[in-house]
Motif scaffolding. Structure first.
Motif, PDB file in Angstrom:
ATOM      1  N   ALA A 198       0.846  -1.201   0.000  1.00 40.19           N
ATOM      2  CA  ALA A 198       0.000   0.000   0.000  1.00 40.19           C
ATOM      3  C   ALA A 198       0.882   1.252   0.000  1.00 40.19           C
ATOM      4  CB  ALA A 198      -0.963  -0.031   1.177  1.00 40.19           C
ATOM      5  N   THR A 199       0.726   2.141   0.969  1.00 44.57           N
ATOM      6  CA  THR A 199       1.520   3.374   0.977  1.00 44.57           C
ATOM      7  C   THR A 199       2.986   3.127   1.309  1.00 44.57           C
ATOM      8  OG1 THR A 199       1.055   3.855   3.305  1.00 44.57           O
ATOM      9  CG2 THR A 199      -0.502   4.708   1.667  1.00 44.57           C
ATOM     10  N   LEU A 200       3.328   1.917   1.748  1.00 43.12           N
ATOM     11  CA  LEU A 200       4.719   1.600   2.055  1.00 43.12           C
ATOM     12  C   LEU A 200       5.510   1.260   0.805  1.00 43.12           C
ATOM     13  CD1 LEU A 200       4.065  -0.798   5.079  1.00 43.12           C
ATOM     14  CD2 LEU A 200       4.542   1.663   5.171  1.00 43.12           C
ATOM     15  N   GLY A 201       4.809   0.922  -0.278  1.00 39.47           N
ATOM     16  CA  GLY A 201       5.469   0.470  -1.490  1.00 39.47           C
ATOM     17  C   GLY A 201       5.695  -1.033  -1.440  1.00 39.47           C
ATOM     18  N   PRO A 202       6.087  -1.629  -2.561  1.00 36.47           N
ATOM     19  CA  PRO A 202       6.332  -3.075  -2.594  1.00 36.47           C
ATOM     20  C   PRO A 202       7.457  -3.468  -1.637  1.00 36.47           C
ATOM     21  CG  PRO A 202       6.265  -2.140  -4.812  1.00 36.47           C
ATOM     22  CD  PRO A 202       6.328  -0.988  -3.871  1.00 36.47           C
ATOM     23  N   GLY A 203       7.322  -4.636  -1.027  1.00 39.49           N
ATOM     24  CA  GLY A 203       8.348  -5.111  -0.099  1.00 39.49           C
ATOM     25  C   GLY A 203       7.861  -6.305   0.684  1.00 39.49           C
ATOM     26  N   ARG A 204       8.504  -6.528   1.822  1.00 44.69           N
ATOM     27  CA  ARG A 204       8.103  -7.620   2.710  1.00 44.69           C
ATOM     28  C   ARG A 204       8.364  -7.206   4.161  1.00 44.69           C
ATOM     29  NH1 ARG A 204      12.935 -10.810   3.800  1.00 44.69           N
ATOM     30  NH2 ARG A 204      14.571 -10.453   2.232  1.00 44.69           N
ATOM     31  N   PRO A 205       7.675  -7.871   5.103  1.00 44.16           N
ATOM     32  CA  PRO A 205       7.746  -7.411   6.495  1.00 44.16           C
ATOM     33  C   PRO A 205       9.033  -7.789   7.194  1.00 44.16           C
ATOM     34  CG  PRO A 205       6.344  -9.347   6.302  1.00 44.16           C
ATOM     35  CD  PRO A 205       6.703  -8.938   4.897  1.00 44.16           C
ATOM     36  N   GLY A 206       9.368  -7.029   8.210  1.00 39.27           N
ATOM     37  CA  GLY A 206      10.446  -7.394   9.113  1.00 39.27           C
ATOM     38  C   GLY A 206      10.010  -8.545  10.001  1.00 39.27           C
ATOM     39  N   TRP A 207      10.957  -9.081  10.716  1.00 42.48           N
ATOM     40  CA  TRP A 207      10.723 -10.272  11.520  1.00 42.48           C
ATOM     41  C   TRP A 207       9.787 -10.009  12.701  1.00 42.48           C
ATOM     42  CZ3 TRP A 207      15.079 -12.353  15.169  1.00 42.48           C
ATOM     43  CH2 TRP A 207      14.668 -13.560  15.759  1.00 42.48           C
ATOM     44  N   HIS A 208      10.047  -8.955  13.473  1.00 40.46           N
ATOM     45  CA  HIS A 208       9.337  -8.765  14.740  1.00 40.46           C
ATOM     46  C   HIS A 208       7.877  -8.384  14.550  1.00 40.46           C
ATOM     47  CE1 HIS A 208      13.493  -8.832  15.819  1.00 40.46           C
ATOM     48  NE2 HIS A 208      13.718  -7.615  15.341  1.00 40.46           N
ATOM     49  N   ILE A 209       7.596  -7.531  13.567  1.00 44.66           N
ATOM     50  CA  ILE A 209       6.220  -7.073  13.366  1.00 44.66           C
ATOM     51  C   ILE A 209       5.317  -8.213  12.933  1.00 44.66           C
ATOM     52  CG2 ILE A 209       6.582  -6.390  10.955  1.00 44.66           C
ATOM     53  CD1 ILE A 209       4.453  -4.524  13.612  1.00 44.66           C
ATOM     54  N   HIS A 264       6.923  -2.791  19.688  1.00 43.93           N
ATOM     55  CA  HIS A 264       5.973  -2.534  18.592  1.00 43.93           C
ATOM     56  C   HIS A 264       4.550  -2.495  19.133  1.00 43.93           C
ATOM     57  CE1 HIS A 264       9.346  -3.112  16.096  1.00 43.93           C
ATOM     58  NE2 HIS A 264       9.021  -4.213  15.452  1.00 43.93           N
ATOM     59  N   ALA A 265       4.204  -3.505  19.950  1.00 42.26           N
ATOM     60  CA  ALA A 265       2.833  -3.607  20.455  1.00 42.26           C
ATOM     61  C   ALA A 265       2.496  -2.448  21.388  1.00 42.26           C
ATOM     62  CB  ALA A 265       2.649  -4.939  21.178  1.00 42.26           C
ATOM     63  N   HIS A 266       3.447  -2.059  22.251  1.00 44.65           N
ATOM     64  CA  HIS A 266       3.205  -0.927  23.140  1.00 44.65           C
ATOM     65  C   HIS A 266       2.916   0.339  22.342  1.00 44.65           C
ATOM     66  CE1 HIS A 266       6.048  -3.121  26.172  1.00 44.65           C
ATOM     67  NE2 HIS A 266       4.844  -3.664  26.147  1.00 44.65           N
ATOM     68  N   ALA A 267       3.722   0.572  21.311  1.00 42.19           N
ATOM     69  CA  ALA A 267       3.553   1.784  20.503  1.00 42.19           C
ATOM     70  C   ALA A 267       2.251   1.753  19.712  1.00 42.19           C
ATOM     71  CB  ALA A 267       4.748   1.943  19.556  1.00 42.19           C
ATOM     72  N   LEU A 268       1.845   0.581  19.287  1.00 37.86           N
ATOM     73  CA  LEU A 268       0.611   0.463  18.505  1.00 37.86           C
ATOM     74  C   LEU A 268      -0.633   0.675  19.349  1.00 37.86           C
ATOM     75  CD1 LEU A 268       1.502  -2.601  16.271  1.00 37.86           C
ATOM     76  CD2 LEU A 268       0.692  -0.394  15.401  1.00 37.86           C
ATOM     77  N   THR A 269      -0.623   0.156  20.561  1.00 36.29           N
ATOM     78  CA  THR A 269      -1.846   0.133  21.366  1.00 36.29           C
ATOM     79  C   THR A 269      -1.875   1.145  22.499  1.00 36.29           C
ATOM     80  OG1 THR A 269      -0.995  -1.517  22.926  1.00 36.29           O
ATOM     81  CG2 THR A 269      -2.032  -2.343  20.892  1.00 36.29           C
ATOM     82  N   GLY A 270      -0.706   1.633  22.902  1.00 35.69           N
ATOM     83  CA  GLY A 270      -0.650   2.486  24.078  1.00 35.69           C
ATOM     84  C   GLY A 270      -0.850   1.714  25.363  1.00 35.69           C
TER      85      GLY A 270
END
Length: 409
Positions: free
Chosen positions: A215-226, A260-266
């Protein structure tokens, strides 16, 4: 992605005890008291070398967690991933001149066969990284839009400084983290990063490597942790009971995933307990892919080693200890299995109610499997020496060993 078939878990009289387990984040034992449904996420394999003894030891530990919870009459919601696209997998496919998807599918199938043979209880959700990508992309976009992530030459990195709790899982200082990051898939020396420890969330498409619509990130693949964060949040939510894996995952994988989870959810914490299994060695060295000194469950099975003996070999070591696989470890397990089977083969035997409680107490005490095995050893020795008249005892011992230790006699 489908998991593997579940073996039946016999019901035992009475009720098990709540699990007291070592939590890496606090450095001490905590008593887990889940609700009616206990929630656990265990990080799965990168499927290119399944299933070596280090894998087996790790999944055995968390199978025991499930069995203790089931014995307390709870349900268990167990989730496991498969990192079916990642640099090590792609590198192995290139080395062997094989399509990476075929390699991943073959090794995942072999892993399922090994887990079935070892009577490991399957996850309710078994999710591949590739199938999780539609759920990963929006999370990366959210982190970027919230200022917790940034772009660098098309790649997207997470800013560890966006999480005030960063560092609480592993308890390591910055220097130790930087060394481990370099060893375990990170790129602390890359110029332009805000912090050397910042992990990649989204890798922009590289020539000759697979990529997906970001999507807005452009073509690619995810990192391991996310990857694991997306799957865990989707199926378990925040504050689940146990995040599990090998001790080499405490940093960076579990540390970064929690941030990652802390930043996503608060919200905090991501998991109530972080539980880690020790490493398995061979010939004086850590058993690892890079050293090429792996012992495979499938190879032992092809040599007609009883999977129950393999499991007993794993159980003979405390899950948190680092230990070495040897021919003697296996021989001892084969001999123990024969003694136990002989003891329960009699039509009657010594009363076993106390043994059930001994095994329960040992497992509730940070999964003390050596103590549990020693208790069964004592019953089997007494049974062999003197016998007894309790017609239900051999069956009760068999059900106890099966239900709590996963070993079919």
């Amino acid at each position: 992605m489908h998991a593997w078939p579940a073996s039946e878990v016999p019901a035992l009289p009475g009720k098990g005890r709540d699990l007291r387990i070592h939590d890496t984040a606090t450095g001490g034992r905590i008593t887990l008291d889940p609700g009616p449904v206990a929630r656990i996420y265990v990080c799965g394999i990168t499927p290119y070398d399944a299933t070596h003894m280090g894998h087996a030891a790790t999944y055995n530990a968390f199978d025991l967690v499930q069995r203790v919870w089931l014995d307390t009459k709870r349900q268990v919601h167990y989730v496991q991933n498969v990192t079916d696209v990642d640099d090590p997998l792609l590198e192995r496919a290139v080395r062997d001149g094989e399509d990476w998807t075929e390699l991943a599918e073959r090794e995942t199938a072999l892993f399922r066969e090994d887990m079935t043979a070892l009577r490991m209880l399957p996850p309710r959700h078994y999710i591949g990284a590739v199938e999780a990508i539609p759920g990963i992309v929006p999370l990366v976009e959210r982190l970027r839009d919230a200022g917790a992530a940034y772009e660098l030459d098309g790649d997207v990195y997470f800013s560890v400084e966006s999480d005030p709790h960063f560092g609480e899982v592993s308890g390591l200082d910055a220097d130790a983290m930087r060394l481990l990051s370099a060893e375990r898939g990170g790129d602390p020396e890359r110029p332009g990063k805000k912090n050397p420890l910042d992990p990649m969330l989204w890798m922009a498409a590289r020539e000759g490597e697979p990529s997906w619509d970001g999507a807005t990130l452009g073509p690619g693949r995810p990192g391991w942790h996310i990857e694991c964060v997306a799957i865990a949040l989707d199926h378990l939510g925040m504050g689940f009971d146990v995040q599990g894996g090998g001790s080499d995952l405490a940093f960076p994988h579990h540390e970064m995933g929690a941030s990652h989870a802390h930043a996503l959810t608060g919200e905090h914490p991501f998991a109530r307990a972080y539980v880690h299994a020790g490493m398995v060695g061979l010939n004086g060295e850590k058993m690892s892919k890079s050293k090429g000194n792996l012992v495979f469950v499938s190879a032992l099975r092809r040599d007609d080693v009883d999977p129950a003996a393999i499991r007993l070999a794993l159980l003979s070591h405390h899950y948190r200890s680092d230990w070495e696989w040897t021919a003697q470890v296996l021989a001892d397990a084969v001999e123990r299995l024969a003694r136990w089977r002989a003891a329960v083969s009699r039509p009657d035997g010594l009363p076993a109610d106390a043994l059930v409680e001994e095994v329960r107490e040992a497992l509730a005490d940070d999964l003390d499997t050596p103590a549990a095995l020693a208790a069964v050893d004592r019953w089997a020795a007494a049974q062999t020496a003197d016998g007894g008249t309790d017609e239900g005892a051999p069956g009760l011992v068999s059900r106890t060993v099966d239900a709590l230790l996963g070993v079919a006699l």
